[in-house]
Design a protein around this motif. Sequence first.
Motif, PDB file in Angstrom:
ATOM      1  N   HIS A  25      10.741  22.811 -54.242  1.00 37.99           N
ATOM      2  CA  HIS A  25       9.448  23.247 -54.790  1.00 37.99           C
ATOM      3  C   HIS A  25       8.577  23.872 -53.712  1.00 37.99           C
ATOM      4  O   HIS A  25       7.608  24.556 -54.021  1.00 37.99           O
ATOM      5  N   HIS A  26       8.896  23.624 -52.449  1.00 44.84           N
ATOM      6  CA  HIS A  26       8.071  24.138 -51.362  1.00 44.84           C
ATOM      7  C   HIS A  26       8.376  25.607 -51.109  1.00 44.84           C
ATOM      8  O   HIS A  26       9.531  26.019 -51.092  1.00 44.84           O
ATOM      9  N   ASN A  27       7.336  26.395 -50.909  1.00 44.38           N
ATOM     10  CA  ASN A  27       7.485  27.827 -50.686  1.00 44.38           C
ATOM     11  C   ASN A  27       7.235  28.139 -49.213  1.00 44.38           C
ATOM     12  O   ASN A  27       6.289  27.627 -48.606  1.00 44.38           O
ATOM     13  N   ALA A  28       8.089  28.952 -48.645  1.00 41.75           N
ATOM     14  CA  ALA A  28       7.931  29.331 -47.239  1.00 41.75           C
ATOM     15  C   ALA A  28       6.712  30.232 -47.044  1.00 41.75           C
ATOM     16  O   ALA A  28       6.200  30.364 -45.927  1.00 41.75           O
ATOM     17  N   ILE A  29       6.258  30.845 -48.126  1.00 39.56           N
ATOM     18  CA  ILE A  29       5.071  31.710 -48.069  1.00 39.56           C
ATOM     19  C   ILE A  29       4.064  31.214 -49.095  1.00 39.56           C
ATOM     20  O   ILE A  29       4.407  30.477 -50.018  1.00 39.56           O
ATOM     21  N   THR A  30       2.803  31.613 -48.918  1.00 36.74           N
ATOM     22  CA  THR A  30       1.790  31.355 -49.943  1.00 36.74           C
ATOM     23  C   THR A  30       1.673  32.602 -50.790  1.00 36.74           C
ATOM     24  O   THR A  30       1.241  33.659 -50.294  1.00 36.74           O
ATOM     25  N   ALA A  31       2.100  32.510 -52.023  1.00 33.41           N
ATOM     26  CA  ALA A  31       2.109  33.685 -52.905  1.00 33.41           C
ATOM     27  C   ALA A  31       0.677  34.150 -53.185  1.00 33.41           C
ATOM     28  O   ALA A  31      -0.288  33.392 -53.038  1.00 33.41           O
ATOM     29  N   PRO A 237      13.541  19.750 -62.519  1.00 33.03           N
ATOM     30  CA  PRO A 237      12.664  20.866 -62.876  1.00 33.03           C
ATOM     31  C   PRO A 237      12.617  21.900 -61.762  1.00 33.03           C
ATOM     32  O   PRO A 237      12.616  21.542 -60.576  1.00 33.03           O
ATOM     33  N   PHE A 238      12.567  23.182 -62.136  1.00 36.74           N
ATOM     34  CA  PHE A 238      12.548  24.240 -61.136  1.00 36.74           C
ATOM     35  C   PHE A 238      11.148  24.782 -60.866  1.00 36.74           C
ATOM     36  O   PHE A 238      10.906  25.367 -59.818  1.00 36.74           O
ATOM     37  N   ALA A 239      10.237  24.624 -61.823  1.00 33.71           N
ATOM     38  CA  ALA A 239       8.894  25.182 -61.681  1.00 33.71           C
ATOM     39  C   ALA A 239       7.867  24.067 -61.492  1.00 33.71           C
ATOM     40  O   ALA A 239       8.120  22.902 -61.791  1.00 33.71           O
ATOM     41  N   SER A 241       4.859  23.379 -63.277  1.00 33.11           N
ATOM     42  CA  SER A 241       4.257  23.850 -64.525  1.00 33.11           C
ATOM     43  C   SER A 241       3.811  22.663 -65.360  1.00 33.11           C
ATOM     44  O   SER A 241       4.068  21.507 -65.018  1.00 33.11           O
ATOM     45  N   ASN A 242       3.151  22.955 -66.470  1.00 37.87           N
ATOM     46  CA  ASN A 242       2.788  21.883 -67.394  1.00 37.87           C
ATOM     47  C   ASN A 242       4.016  21.096 -67.820  1.00 37.87           C
ATOM     48  O   ASN A 242       3.983  19.866 -67.935  1.00 37.87           O
ATOM     49  N   GLU A 243       5.105  21.825 -68.069  1.00 35.60           N
ATOM     50  CA  GLU A 243       6.333  21.179 -68.546  1.00 35.60           C
ATOM     51  C   GLU A 243       6.922  20.241 -67.499  1.00 35.60           C
ATOM     52  O   GLU A 243       7.530  19.235 -67.842  1.00 35.60           O
ATOM     53  N   SER A 244       6.744  20.576 -66.218  1.00 34.29           N
ATOM     54  CA  SER A 244       7.308  19.709 -65.184  1.00 34.29           C
ATOM     55  C   SER A 244       6.292  18.692 -64.679  1.00 34.29           C
ATOM     56  O   SER A 244       6.554  17.486 -64.662  1.00 34.29           O
ATOM     57  N   VAL A 245       5.093  19.142 -64.291  1.00 38.33           N
ATOM     58  CA  VAL A 245       4.103  18.247 -63.686  1.00 38.33           C
ATOM     59  C   VAL A 245       3.528  17.265 -64.703  1.00 38.33           C
ATOM     60  O   VAL A 245       3.411  16.066 -64.434  1.00 38.33           O
ATOM     61  N   ILE A 246       3.153  17.755 -65.881  1.00 35.33           N
ATOM     62  CA  ILE A 246       2.566  16.866 -66.894  1.00 35.33           C
ATOM     63  C   ILE A 246       3.658  16.149 -67.670  1.00 35.33           C
ATOM     64  O   ILE A 246       3.666  14.911 -67.774  1.00 35.33           O
ATOM     65  N   ASP A 247       4.608  16.919 -68.226  1.00 28.05           N
ATOM     66  CA  ASP A 247       5.612  16.323 -69.110  1.00 28.05           C
ATOM     67  C   ASP A 247       6.641  15.501 -68.344  1.00 28.05           C
ATOM     68  O   ASP A 247       6.752  14.297 -68.544  1.00 28.05           O
ATOM     69  N   TYR A 248       7.394  16.132 -67.466  1.00 27.08           N
ATOM     70  CA  TYR A 248       8.488  15.410 -66.809  1.00 27.08           C
ATOM     71  C   TYR A 248       7.971  14.437 -65.749  1.00 27.08           C
ATOM     72  O   TYR A 248       8.108  13.218 -65.884  1.00 27.08           O
ATOM     73  N   TYR A 249       7.368  14.953 -64.689  1.00 25.56           N
ATOM     74  CA  TYR A 249       6.924  14.068 -63.609  1.00 25.56           C
ATOM     75  C   TYR A 249       5.787  13.143 -64.052  1.00 25.56           C
ATOM     76  O   TYR A 249       5.766  11.962 -63.714  1.00 25.56           O
ATOM     77  N   GLY A 250       4.833  13.686 -64.805  1.00 25.26           N
ATOM     78  CA  GLY A 250       3.682  12.882 -65.212  1.00 25.26           C
ATOM     79  C   GLY A 250       4.030  11.772 -66.187  1.00 25.26           C
ATOM     80  O   GLY A 250       3.725  10.597 -65.951  1.00 25.26           O
ATOM     81  N   TYR A 251       4.688  12.142 -67.295  1.00 29.74           N
ATOM     82  CA  TYR A 251       5.025  11.133 -68.305  1.00 29.74           C
ATOM     83  C   TYR A 251       6.061  10.139 -67.788  1.00 29.74           C
ATOM     84  O   TYR A 251       6.017   8.950 -68.122  1.00 29.74           O
ATOM     85  N   LEU A 252       6.984  10.625 -66.944  1.00 29.53           N
ATOM     86  CA  LEU A 252       8.016   9.737 -66.405  1.00 29.53           C
ATOM     87  C   LEU A 252       7.418   8.754 -65.396  1.00 29.53           C
ATOM     88  O   LEU A 252       7.781   7.567 -65.379  1.00 29.53           O
ATOM     89  N   SER A 253       6.490   9.226 -64.573  1.00 24.43           N
ATOM     90  CA  SER A 253       5.841   8.316 -63.623  1.00 24.43           C
ATOM     91  C   SER A 253       5.009   7.281 -64.376  1.00 24.43           C
ATOM     92  O   SER A 253       4.940   6.113 -63.967  1.00 24.43           O
ATOM     93  N   ASN A 254       4.373   7.688 -65.484  1.00 22.43           N
ATOM     94  CA  ASN A 254       3.633   6.720 -66.317  1.00 22.43           C
ATOM     95  C   ASN A 254       4.575   5.645 -66.840  1.00 22.43           C
ATOM     96  O   ASN A 254       4.241   4.449 -66.837  1.00 22.43           O
TER      97      ASN A 254
END
Length: 555
Positions: A25-31, A237-239, A241-254
Amino acid sequence: MKTTFLMLCAALLFSNLNAQQPESHHNAITAKITGQLNGYDPEKDQDLELKFVSVVPTPEHQAEKMVRPNADGSFAFQPDYPLRYQQIWFGVGENYFGQLIIDRDLSIDVDLDALRDTSQHFASEFVRFGGSDGELNQLVNDFTTFEISQRPAGGRPANIEALMDRELSPAGKTEKLLDYYDGQEVIVREFLQENPSPYGWLLTNQLASQKYGEIAVAHWGHTMPEELMEEMIRHRPFAISNESVIDYYGYLSNYMLMNSQQELLDIYREDVLPAIPIAQEQERLQEFISLFSAKLDEQEYDKEVFRTESKYFREQYEKEVYAARVKKFTRLVNRFPSEQADLLKLVGGGKDIWERELYIGKLMPTIKTTWAAELMEKEWETTRQQIEMVNKKLNAIKINKSDSPMGENVGQLPNGADLILAKQEELEELLGSIRAAYPDQAIILDVWATWCGPCIYDMQNSAENREKLEELGVQVIYLCSASGSSEEKWKKKVAELGVAAPQIFLSPELSKSIMSYFELPGYPSHVFIDKDGQYHPDLVHSLRTVDLEAVKEKL
C-alpha cells in the motif's frame, strides 16, 4: 512505420506496467492531482470550492479538504500520505461529484460552463481525466454509473436486508451475502466485457473487499468459523478505498476487537477477577459470573439482579475489559501477513481518545512496516494533543453550586455551556423544566450517545446552524443517553467536543422514556417543540443539514 510500431508497443507496455497490482500500500512517490475549471470566473464563482475527501487508513477513515481554484481556474491537490491506489471523493461545488483513484498523477479537465445549470455524478462528458491515472479514473466512474443503473428500483439492497435481519444467524446472513455478491460479480464481468481494461482487477478486488467486510459484520459478537477466517486472511485488498479501509479492514478489526457473550464471561473470569484486591468485590463478581454462566447455559437466573450487576461491572471495570479485548485483538491480528496486520491495527481501536490511548500504547510496538509505524506515530501525537486539550477543558470547568431547574448543575465549560444531571423521575417533569428555563422560545432536543459516531459528527459540524437557530429564537439542548455511557464518559466527551449549548445527562430511566415517548428510532434523534409547546415530528433530522426555512414556518 517500424518506429511507429515500436512506440505503440512501448506505450502499451508502459500502460500495462502502470496497471499492475501493487505489492504494498505504500507509494514510493506522493501522487498529485492537477486540474482546470474551464469557464471559471473569480467574481461570479467566488463561493465555489472543490472538495477532496481522501480515504485514509485511520479510525476516522476519511479526511476532508476544501480547495479554492486559482484565479485562472487551475487547481492542485496532494494527499497527506504516500499511498498506492488511494480513493478520493471529488466534488465541484453542487455541480459534480465523482470518485478518484490516484497512484501516480492525475489531471482533471472540468467544463464548468456546461455544469453550471446541472448536477452530475461519476461518468460525465463535462469531466475528463488525463495523466498516468486518467484511464483508471475514467473506468471507475464509468463502472459506478453502470452499477447504479443495474440496481433494482425501491427498497433496500439484499446485502443490507440480510445484515439487518435479526432473525438470521451469522451463517444465514453469510449465505445471503454470498448470493448477493455472486450477482454483483456478474455485473462486474458484464461491464468489463463491454469495457475491457488493464485495471479490471481493481474492480473485482474492490468487490471482494466489500464482501468480506460485510461477512465480518454478520459475525460481530459471534465467533467466525475457522475456514471463513482463513479465507479472510488470504484476501488482500489492493486499494486504499471505502471498500478496503471501511469494509474490509474497518469491519474486520471491529469483529476482532468485539467479544461474544461467552468471551465477555471469560474476560470477567480470567482477567478481571484475579486482578481485584478486595475480597468482598471478588465475591460479588464471582456471584455475577455464576449468574452470567446460568444465562448462557439457558438455566434459570434472576434477570433483574443480572441487569443491575451487569451494568455495575461494565462501568466499574470498563478499562480492564477493554484491555482484555485488545489482547485478544493482538492475538488474532498477528495471524495476517505483516502489512495487512498493520493496516488492521491502524484502522482499528475506535475513535474514543481514552480507549485509543491504551490501544495505541499496546499495539504501536507490534507494527512491523516502517510507513505504518510512522503513520500510527502521527495518529498517536494527535491523540496525545486531544487528551491534553480535553484535560485542560475539564480542569477549567467552573463548579456552579446553584442548581438549574433542569437538574443538578455539575459545572460549566469555558465556552459557557452548562453541564446538568437530570434528576427528574418523569420525562414530562424534565420537559416542563426545560420549557420553563427557555420561555417563549422554540426548542430542539438533540438526543445523542457518547459512542454514536453520526451524533458526534453532527455536533462537530453544526456550529453555524446552531447560531442561525439561536438568531431565530430556537434553543438547542443536548440530551445524552445513559445507554452505554456514564457521567464520567459524558463529561469527557462534551469537554472534547466543546459545543456551546446546554448539555444534560439523562438517567437510565429518562433515557428509555424519551425514546418511547416520542417514538424515536435511535441516535441521533431530534425533537422540535415550538414556543407554544407543540411537538412537530420529522421536522429536524440533523442540525448539520437542518432546513431553516421549514423551522421558520413553525415559529
